[in-house]
Design an enzyme around this catalytic site. Structure first.
Site, PDB file in Angstrom:
ATOM      1  N   CYS A   2       0.814  -1.203   0.000  1.00  0.00           N
ATOM      2  CA  CYS A   2       0.000   0.000   0.000  1.00  0.00           C
ATOM      3  C   CYS A   2       0.858   1.268   0.000  1.00  0.00           C
ATOM      4  O   CYS A   2       1.854   1.355   0.695  1.00  0.00           O
ATOM      5  CB  CYS A   2      -0.950   0.066   1.191  1.00  0.00           C
ATOM      6  SG  CYS A   2      -2.080  -1.301   1.268  1.00  0.00           S
ATOM      7  N   ARG A  27       4.308  -0.305  -4.683  1.00  0.00           N
ATOM      8  CA  ARG A  27       3.980  -0.803  -3.341  1.00  0.00           C
ATOM      9  C   ARG A  27       2.688  -1.619  -3.325  1.00  0.00           C
ATOM     10  O   ARG A  27       2.371  -2.264  -2.312  1.00  0.00           O
ATOM     11  CB  ARG A  27       3.833   0.365  -2.359  1.00  0.00           C
ATOM     12  CG  ARG A  27       5.089   1.173  -2.185  1.00  0.00           C
ATOM     13  CD  ARG A  27       4.839   2.322  -1.237  1.00  0.00           C
ATOM     14  NE  ARG A  27       4.627   1.850   0.116  1.00  0.00           N
ATOM     15  CZ  ARG A  27       5.576   1.688   1.015  1.00  0.00           C
ATOM     16  NH1 ARG A  27       6.820   1.963   0.709  1.00  0.00           N
ATOM     17  NH2 ARG A  27       5.294   1.253   2.215  1.00  0.00           N
ATOM     18  N   TRP A  74      -2.500  -2.870  -1.764  1.00  0.00           N
ATOM     19  CA  TRP A  74      -2.086  -4.277  -1.863  1.00  0.00           C
ATOM     20  C   TRP A  74      -2.959  -5.008  -0.854  1.00  0.00           C
ATOM     21  O   TRP A  74      -2.794  -4.834   0.357  1.00  0.00           O
ATOM     22  CB  TRP A  74      -0.606  -4.425  -1.525  1.00  0.00           C
ATOM     23  CG  TRP A  74      -0.097  -5.814  -1.737  1.00  0.00           C
ATOM     24  CD1 TRP A  74       0.292  -6.368  -2.925  1.00  0.00           C
ATOM     25  CD2 TRP A  74       0.086  -6.823  -0.741  1.00  0.00           C
ATOM     26  NE1 TRP A  74       0.702  -7.659  -2.728  1.00  0.00           N
ATOM     27  CE2 TRP A  74       0.591  -7.978  -1.397  1.00  0.00           C
ATOM     28  CE3 TRP A  74      -0.127  -6.884   0.631  1.00  0.00           C
ATOM     29  CZ2 TRP A  74       0.875  -9.160  -0.728  1.00  0.00           C
ATOM     30  CZ3 TRP A  74       0.165  -8.067   1.306  1.00  0.00           C
ATOM     31  CH2 TRP A  74       0.663  -9.183   0.622  1.00  0.00           C
ATOM     32  N   ASN A  99      -2.023   2.270   5.528  1.00  0.00           N
ATOM     33  CA  ASN A  99      -1.060   1.230   5.165  1.00  0.00           C
ATOM     34  C   ASN A  99      -0.735   0.467   6.440  1.00  0.00           C
ATOM     35  O   ASN A  99      -0.442   1.081   7.466  1.00  0.00           O
ATOM     36  CB  ASN A  99       0.204   1.898   4.583  1.00  0.00           C
ATOM     37  CG  ASN A  99       1.316   0.907   4.332  1.00  0.00           C
ATOM     38  OD1 ASN A  99       1.072  -0.284   4.199  1.00  0.00           O
ATOM     39  ND2 ASN A  99       2.541   1.398   4.274  1.00  0.00           N
ATOM     40  N   GLY A 100      -0.818  -0.866   6.395  1.00  0.00           N
ATOM     41  CA  GLY A 100      -0.520  -1.661   7.598  1.00  0.00           C
ATOM     42  C   GLY A 100      -1.653  -2.639   7.850  1.00  0.00           C
ATOM     43  O   GLY A 100      -2.514  -2.847   6.989  1.00  0.00           O
ATOM     44  N   GLU A 482      18.202 -17.655  -6.112  1.00  0.00           N
ATOM     45  CA  GLU A 482      17.787 -16.321  -6.536  1.00  0.00           C
ATOM     46  C   GLU A 482      17.277 -16.359  -7.984  1.00  0.00           C
ATOM     47  O   GLU A 482      16.283 -15.711  -8.323  1.00  0.00           O
ATOM     48  CB  GLU A 482      18.972 -15.350  -6.366  1.00  0.00           C
ATOM     49  CG  GLU A 482      18.750 -13.937  -6.864  1.00  0.00           C
ATOM     50  CD  GLU A 482      17.583 -13.206  -6.210  1.00  0.00           C
ATOM     51  OE1 GLU A 482      17.006 -13.704  -5.232  1.00  0.00           O
ATOM     52  OE2 GLU A 482      17.228 -12.131  -6.724  1.00  0.00           O
ATOM     53  N   LYS A 486      13.532 -15.286  -9.121  1.00  0.00           N
ATOM     54  CA  LYS A 486      13.263 -14.287 -10.170  1.00  0.00           C
ATOM     55  C   LYS A 486      12.309 -14.856 -11.204  1.00  0.00           C
ATOM     56  O   LYS A 486      11.366 -14.205 -11.610  1.00  0.00           O
ATOM     57  CB  LYS A 486      14.553 -13.860 -10.887  1.00  0.00           C
ATOM     58  CG  LYS A 486      15.509 -12.969 -10.165  1.00  0.00           C
ATOM     59  CD  LYS A 486      15.054 -11.558  -9.917  1.00  0.00           C
ATOM     60  CE  LYS A 486      14.296 -11.489  -8.620  1.00  0.00           C
ATOM     61  NZ  LYS A 486      15.016 -11.102  -7.457  1.00  0.00           N
ATOM     62  N   GLU A 489       8.749 -15.345  -9.807  1.00  0.00           N
ATOM     63  CA  GLU A 489       8.152 -14.068  -9.428  1.00  0.00           C
ATOM     64  C   GLU A 489       7.576 -13.315 -10.631  1.00  0.00           C
ATOM     65  O   GLU A 489       6.483 -12.763 -10.551  1.00  0.00           O
ATOM     66  CB  GLU A 489       9.280 -13.245  -8.787  1.00  0.00           C
ATOM     67  CG  GLU A 489       8.873 -12.061  -8.008  1.00  0.00           C
ATOM     68  CD  GLU A 489      10.073 -11.421  -7.315  1.00  0.00           C
ATOM     69  OE1 GLU A 489      11.226 -11.646  -7.720  1.00  0.00           O
ATOM     70  OE2 GLU A 489       9.826 -10.656  -6.377  1.00  0.00           O
ATOM     71  N   HIS A 505      18.735 -37.219  -4.479  1.00  0.00           N
ATOM     72  CA  HIS A 505      17.972 -37.580  -3.275  1.00  0.00           C
ATOM     73  C   HIS A 505      16.477 -37.305  -3.443  1.00  0.00           C
ATOM     74  O   HIS A 505      15.749 -37.246  -2.455  1.00  0.00           O
ATOM     75  CB  HIS A 505      18.525 -36.832  -2.059  1.00  0.00           C
ATOM     76  CG  HIS A 505      19.946 -37.179  -1.770  1.00  0.00           C
ATOM     77  ND1 HIS A 505      20.325 -38.410  -1.297  1.00  0.00           N
ATOM     78  CD2 HIS A 505      21.088 -36.467  -1.936  1.00  0.00           C
ATOM     79  CE1 HIS A 505      21.642 -38.444  -1.157  1.00  0.00           C
ATOM     80  NE2 HIS A 505      22.126 -37.274  -1.543  1.00  0.00           N
ATOM     81  N   LYS A 604       6.308  -4.405  -3.575  1.00  0.00           N
ATOM     82  CA  LYS A 604       7.745  -4.217  -3.389  1.00  0.00           C
ATOM     83  C   LYS A 604       8.142  -4.229  -1.916  1.00  0.00           C
ATOM     84  O   LYS A 604       9.090  -4.871  -1.524  1.00  0.00           O
ATOM     85  CB  LYS A 604       8.127  -2.883  -4.029  1.00  0.00           C
ATOM     86  CG  LYS A 604       9.600  -2.550  -3.958  1.00  0.00           C
ATOM     87  CD  LYS A 604      10.340  -3.315  -5.006  1.00  0.00           C
ATOM     88  CE  LYS A 604      11.825  -3.106  -4.939  1.00  0.00           C
ATOM     89  NZ  LYS A 604      12.526  -4.187  -5.629  1.00  0.00           N
TER      90      LYS A 604
HETATM   91  C1  AGP Z   1      12.646 -10.124  -4.554  1.00  0.00           C
HETATM   92  O1  AGP Z   1      12.648 -10.046  -5.922  1.00  0.00           O
HETATM   93  C2  AGP Z   1      11.433  -9.850  -3.850  1.00  0.00           C
HETATM   94  N1  AGP Z   1      10.619  -8.881  -4.395  1.00  0.00           N
HETATM   95  C3  AGP Z   1      11.387 -10.084  -2.357  1.00  0.00           C
HETATM   96  O2  AGP Z   1      11.776 -11.387  -2.139  1.00  0.00           O
HETATM   97  C4  AGP Z   1      12.192  -9.143  -1.430  1.00  0.00           C
HETATM   98  O3  AGP Z   1      13.556  -9.357  -1.599  1.00  0.00           O
HETATM   99  C5  AGP Z   1      11.763  -9.404   0.027  1.00  0.00           C
HETATM  100  O4  AGP Z   1      10.414  -9.067   0.160  1.00  0.00           O
HETATM  101  C6  AGP Z   1      12.589  -8.640   1.026  1.00  0.00           C
HETATM  102  O5  AGP Z   1      12.480  -7.268   0.841  1.00  0.00           O
HETATM  103  P1  AGP Z   1      13.520  -6.274   1.490  1.00  0.00           P
HETATM  104  O6  AGP Z   1      14.843  -6.534   0.861  1.00  0.00           O
HETATM  105  O7  AGP Z   1      12.993  -4.902   1.157  1.00  0.00           O
HETATM  106  O8  AGP Z   1      13.549  -6.534   2.959  1.00  0.00           O
END
Ligand code: AGP
Length: 609
Positions: A2, A27, A74, A99-100, A482, A486, A489, A505, A604
Site C-alpha cells: 500500500c 507498493r 495491496w 497502510n498496515g 535467486e 526471479k 516471481e 535424493h 515491493k
Molecule cells: C525479490 O525479488 C522480492 N521482491 C522479495 O523477495 C524481497 O527481496 C523481500 O520481500 C525482502 O524485501 P527487502 O529486501 O525490502 O527486505
C-alpha cells in the site's frame, strides 16, 4: 504494501497526488483511490486495478481540492475491489487512507456495529475511520480525536486523515509503517516513500513511530508517542525525480539490471583509502563492535535472504567467522538461542520489511547487543533501529523483482567479510585480492550485459514451460535460488533451486524433456562434482542450460545448451553469475507477456506480516 500520498496546498493537489500514486504503485496495485475536501464536502474516486484506471476516472469526472489523500492498495483484508479500495469514509465526515494491518479489527468492528456504524468494505481499515468519527462526536479537536482513536488500534499503521469539520488540516500518523512529510514552499505533503514526492520537493521530515502530525497549509505540529510536541529535522534527499523514472527502458527491471555496474561503483565509492577498506563506513563505532564480535547472525527475507546465504559461505570459508542465517519470519517466532557476542546483521532493500524488523527486535530481546543493517533506503526503520549501517547505494529500485539491490547487497556483504576477516583468519593477501576483485566487478558485469541478446534467444525455450529447476553448488547454490525466485516471481513459471548434490535424493524424479534444468557452473573446485550432477540429468533426457566459464571447453550434446560467461575470480563470481539469470527471467517474462515490474499478487515493500 500500500502506498499513501496526501497534501495540503494553495493549488489543486489532485495532479500531485495522482503523480505520487504512480510513483508509489510498486507498493501495491490492486486498486487506487483519492479523496479531497472541497466546500466542506468529501469528493472521492476509487477504481479497481492500477492507477491508470483511477486517472481515466478522474479525467472523465474531475475533482479538485486544496487538501486531499490518495492510496494504492495491496490487498490484505478483503479482495481487490472498488468497495475495498481506500480512501474509506465514515458518514461523509471523515476519510482515511491506511497502510498496515489492524490486528484487533474484528473486535473493533463488532463494537462499532453495536453502536450503529455501517460497513461497506471487508477491510480492517474501515474500523479506523469509524473510530475517528466516533471520537469526533465528543470533541471538536481533530488531532485529539485521532489520538483517542489510534490508542485503540493494535497492529501497524500509517494513516492520512481528513475531516470535513476541519478542512484546513491534514492529520498523518504512523506506527510500524513508514510515513514521511514532504516540505514544500507554503505547502506540505505526506507519502509512504520520498519517491512519491520528488517532483514537488526534496525536503523531508521522517516521522518516528508513534508520531501524530497536524499539518496546516503554513504550520506543522508533531506530537510524539508520549504526546509531547517535538521538532523533527528536515532532511534533504539526494534523489532526483528522474532517478525513479524508467527513461528509455521498456521496464524498470531492465533499467535496474543495466544500472548494476554503476550501482556497484557507487557502493564502493569512498569506502576505501589507498585500497584499504575504511571500517568507519559502517559507523564510527564499528571497529569496537567488530572487535567484540564472535559470531554473526543474518536475518532477512526473499532476495535479501539469498544475499545473506552467499555471505554465510563467504564469512565462514574466507574469513572463518562463525555465521548463521535465518529467514526473518521464522526466527521471530521460534524462541531461538543466541550465542554471546553475536552481531545481528539484517539485510533489506526497503528497510521496512515487517518480518525483518520484528526479527531484529526479537534478537535484541534475546540479548543481542549489537546490530548492523545492510539497506538501500536511508532513514528507513531498519536503518534507524540498527547500531551500524552500511548503505547499498543502489538508487531507487522500483521493479518488484529485486536486481541491483541484490548485487549491491553482495558487495556490501563482502566489505563485511573483509572487516570481520581482519579479526579472524582473512590474510592480508586475500584481503588485497578481494579488494581488487570488487573494483573489477563493474567491468565484469558490463561484459555479461553484452550477452543480453544471446540470453534473449535462450529464453524462447522457456515461454511454454511450466516448471524449471535451478542447480548450483557452494556460493552458487544461493545464486540458483535467486534465479529460481526471479523466474517464478515475474514469469509465474514454477521454479525450484537445489544444491546440485541433492538432486539424486529426490528431485531427479522430476527430470524429463519438459523440465529445463538451469545450471550455474563457474570454473571452481566444485566444477567436476557439478559436471557429474549434470550427467545425471542428461542421462535421463533432461534439457540442460548451463551458464559456464568461457575458459572451459564443452563437448557438443543436443541436450545441453551452453552460455559462456566471461572469466571471473572465484570469490566474486556469484555476483557476476546473478546477472545472466536476471536477464533470463526478464526475457521469459516479456515473452509470456506478464507484468514484469508489477507481477501479480506481489508488492515491493512488504510492511505487513
Ligand atoms: C525479490 O525479488 C522480492 N521482491 C522479495 O523477495 C524481497 O527481496 C523481500 O520481500 C525482502 O524485501 P527487502 O529486501 O525490502 O527486505
Amino acid at each position: 504494501m500500500c502506498g499513501i500520498v496526501g497534501g495540503i496546498a494553495q493549488r489543486n493537489v489532485v495532479p500531485i497526488l495522482l503523480e505520487g500514486l504512480k510513483r508509489l504503485e510498486y507498493r501495491g496495485y490492486d486498486s487506487a483511490g483519492m479523496a479531497v475536501i472541497h466546500n466542506h464536502e468529501i469528493y472521492r474516486k476509487r477504481e479497481l486495478g492500477k492507477v491508470k484506471g483511477l486517472e481515466a476516472l478522474l479525467q472523465a469526472d474531475p475533482i479538485s481540492g486544496h487538501i486531499g489523500i490518495a492510496h494504492t492498495r495491496w490487498a490484505t483484508h478483503g479482495k481487490p475491489s472498488t468497495q475495498n479500495a481506500h480512501p474509506h469514509i465514515c458518514r461523509n465526515k471523515v476519510t482515511v487512507v491506511h497502510n498496515g494491518i489492524i490486528e484487533n479489527h474484528e473486535q473493533l468492528r463488532s463494537q462499532q456495529l453495536e453502536r450503529g456504524y455501517e460497513f461497506t468494505s471487508q477491510t480492517d481499515t474501515e474500523v479506523i475511520v469509524h473510530q475517528i468519527y466516533d471520537a469526533l462526536e465528543s470533541t471538536n479537536d481533530f488531532v485529539g480525536a485521532v489520538k483517542q482513536a489510534v490508542a485503540k488500534l493494535e497492529g501497524a499503521y500509517a494513516l492520512g486523515i481528513l475531516s470535513t469539520g476541519h478542512p484546513d488540516t491534514l492529520v498523518a500518523c504512523r506506527k510500524g509503517s513508514p510515513l514521511v512529510i514532504g516540505v514544500g514552499i507554503g505547502e506540505y505533503f505526506i507519502a509512504s516513500d520520498v519517491a512519491a514526492l520528488l517532483p514537488v520537493t526534496q525536503r523531508f521530515i521522517f516521522l518516528e513511530d508513534g508520531d501524530i502530525a497536524a499539518i496546516g497549509i503554513n504550520d506543522l505540529v508533531i506530537y510524539d508517542k508520549d504526546d509531547n510536541i517535538v521538532s523533527r529535522p528536515i532532511k534533504d534527499s539526494q534523489l532526483t525525480a528522474e532517478a525513479a523514472e524508467k527513461g528509455e527502458y521498456r521496464h524498470y527491471m531492465l533499467k535496474e539490471i543495466y544500472e548494476q555496474p554503476f550501482a556497484i561503483s557507487q557502493t564502493l565509492e569512498g569506502r576505501f583509502i589507498n585500497n584499504r577498506l575504511q571500517e568507519n563506513a559502517f559507523g564510527f563505532n564499528a571497529p569496537d563492535i567488530f572487535d567484540n564480535t564472535k559470531a554473526i547472525l543474518i536475518l532477512a527475507c526473499g532476495t535479501s535472504y539469498h544475499a545473506g546465504l552467499v555471505a554465510r559461505y563467504w564469512l565462514e570459508e574466507l574469513a572463518r567467522v562463525p555465521c548463521s542465517i535465518e529467514v526473518a519470519s521464522e526466527f521471530r517466532y521460534r524462541n531461538p538461542v543466541l550465542a554471546p557476542d553475536t552481531l545481528v546483521v539484517t539485510i533489506s532493500q526497503s528497510g521496512e520489511t515487517a518480518d525483518t524488523l520484528a526479527a531484529l527486535q526479537e534478537a535484541k530481546k534475546l540479548g543481542a547487543k549489537h546490530s548492523l543493517t545492510i539497506c538501500n533506503v536511508p532513514e528507513s526503520s531498519l536503518v534507524r533501529e540498527s547500531d551500524l549501517v552500511l548503505m547499498t547505494r543502489a538508487g531507487p529500485e522500483i521493479g518488484v523483482a529485486s536486481t541491483k539491490a541484490f548485487t549491491t547487497q553482495l558487495v556490501t556483504l563482502m566489505l563485511l567479510v573483509i572487516a570481520m576477516g581482519r579479526r579472524f583468519q582473512l590474510s592480508d593477501i586475500m584481503e588485497a585480492k578481494l579488494t581488487s576483485e570488487l573494483f573489477a566487478l563493474p567491468g565484469k558485469i558490463e561484459k555479461v550485459l553484452r550477452l543480453d541478446n544471446e540470453i534473449k534467444v535462450l529464453s524462447e525455450q522457456f515461454a511454454d514451460k511450466e516448471h524449471a529447476l535451478f542447480l548450483g553448488r557452494g556460493t552458487h547454490y544461493p545464486i540458483a535460488m535467486e534465479g529460481a525466485l526471479k523466474l517464478k516471481e515475474i514469469s509465474y513459471i514454477h521454479a525450484e533451486a537445489y544444491p546440485a548434490g541433492e538432486l539424486k535424493h529426490g528431485p531427479l524424479a522430476l527430470i524429463d524433456a519438459d523440465m529445463p534444468v538451469i545450471t550455474v557452473a563457474p570454473n571452481n573446485s566444485l566444477l567436476e562434482k557439478l559436471k557429474s550432477n549434470m550427467q545425471e540429468v542428461s542421462a535421463r533426457g533432461g534439457q540442460l542450460i548451463v551458464f559456464m566459464d568461457e575458459t572451459l571447453s564443452s563437448s557438443p550434446d543436443s541436450n545441453v545448451q551452453i552460455l559462456k560467461i566471461p572469466q571471473v575470480d572465484n570469490e566474486i563470481s556469484p555476483i557476476v553469475y546473478t546477472v545472466p539469470l536476471q536477464l533470463l527471467s526478464y526475457h521469459v517474462a516479456v515473452l509470456k507477456g506478464t507484468d514484469v515490474d508489477q507481477p501479480r499478487n506481489l508488492a515491493k515493500s512488504v510492511t505487513v506480516e
